[in-house]
Design a protein around this motif. Structure first.
Motif, PDB file in Angstrom:
ATOM      1  N   SER A 112       0.811  -1.219   0.000  1.00 17.96           N
ATOM      2  CA  SER A 112       0.000   0.000   0.000  1.00 17.96           C
ATOM      3  C   SER A 112       0.842   1.266   0.000  1.00 17.96           C
ATOM      4  CB  SER A 112      -0.948   0.020   1.204  1.00 17.96           C
ATOM      5  OG  SER A 112      -0.218   0.237   2.395  1.00 17.96           O
ATOM      6  N   GLY A 113       2.045   1.176   0.524  1.00 18.67           N
ATOM      7  CA  GLY A 113       2.865   2.376   0.644  1.00 18.67           C
ATOM      8  C   GLY A 113       2.337   3.317   1.714  1.00 18.67           C
ATOM      9  N   ASP A 114       1.359   2.871   2.467  1.00 23.37           N
ATOM     10  CA  ASP A 114       0.734   3.673   3.514  1.00 23.37           C
ATOM     11  C   ASP A 114       0.392   2.726   4.659  1.00 23.37           C
ATOM     12  OD1 ASP A 114      -0.243   5.916   4.721  1.00 23.37           O
ATOM     13  OD2 ASP A 114      -1.976   6.164   3.411  1.00 23.37           O
ATOM     14  N   PHE A 115      -0.161   3.272   5.719  1.00 18.64           N
ATOM     15  CA  PHE A 115      -0.542   2.429   6.841  1.00 18.64           C
ATOM     16  C   PHE A 115      -1.966   1.929   6.652  1.00 18.64           C
ATOM     17  CE2 PHE A 115       2.873   4.912   8.760  1.00 18.64           C
ATOM     18  CZ  PHE A 115       3.607   3.893   9.349  1.00 18.64           C
ATOM     19  N   HIS A 117      -5.494   0.618   7.765  1.00 17.08           N
ATOM     20  CA  HIS A 117      -6.217   1.002   8.985  1.00 17.08           C
ATOM     21  C   HIS A 117      -6.176  -0.062  10.074  1.00 17.08           C
ATOM     22  CE1 HIS A 117      -7.475   4.564   7.028  1.00 17.08           C
ATOM     23  NE2 HIS A 117      -8.219   3.948   6.140  1.00 17.08           N
TER      24      HIS A 117
END
Length: 187
Positions: A112-115, A117
């Protein structure tokens, strides 16, 4: 350099190190800690008898994401019915055990390159608050502290205070000239 990592871990991971939280996550740069993987092995050996594990969830181009966790507490957290339901919704198989769940989390972080949820579940946030965050897309929380609170504000405030005291206590020991190794060998 070792002392710097001790201070970072004390500041960001004190609640997990002091048995007050299932896990903490810290981002570390590769340029500052090029030998982090070896150092993590050293910490893992030191803390394993105390029920603490260290896992590099992500080895990104510039950063590492290090999870400091207590397997027994984390497994208990992830077995809560709402946590299991939320994990299933995000493609996890909660019955598989902790290691496959952490493998999947690491994969989702890399992809995702992000956190994602659901990371809040792995960090010991109340499942109701993780669900609230997802439903409200991070908006309209009742309180914002270590996480965004959507359910029990009083419980969250009390936990935030416990986490603050853990950080203060551990950082004070290191400011007094002790290393993490010395603090935990004396304990």
């Amino acid at each position: 350099m070792q002392r710097d990592l001790d201070l970072i871990l004390a500041y960001h991971c004190a609640p997990a190190l002091l048995e007050q939280k299932p896990a903490n996550l810290v981002a570390l740069t590769r340029s500052e800690f090029p030998d982090l993987e070896l150092r993590v092995e050293s910490y893992a050996q030191l803390f394993a008898p105390r029920g603490v594990a260290f896992r590099l969830l992500c080895r990104c181009e510039r950063n590492f994401l290090l999870l400091v966790y207590r397997p027994a507490l984390l497994e208990r957290q992830l077995r809560e019915p709402l946590a299991e339901r939320l994990l299933r919704q995000d493609g996890y198989e909660p019955g598989e055990g902790l290691e496959p769940l952490l493998d999947r989390l690491g994969q989702r972080l890399r992809e995702s390159g992000d956190f994602p949820h659901e990371i809040g579940l792995f960090l010991g946030y109340p499942p109701e608050d993780v669900e609230g965050f997802q439903l409200h897309r991070g908006q309209n929380c009742k309180l914002c502290g270590y996480w965004k609170v959507y359910s029990d504000v009083d419980r969250a405030r009390a936990l935030f205070q416990v986490y603050d005291r853990c950080r203060e206590r551990l950082c004070a020991r290191l400011a007094g000239g002790h290393s993490l190794r010395e603090v935990f060998q004396a304990a």
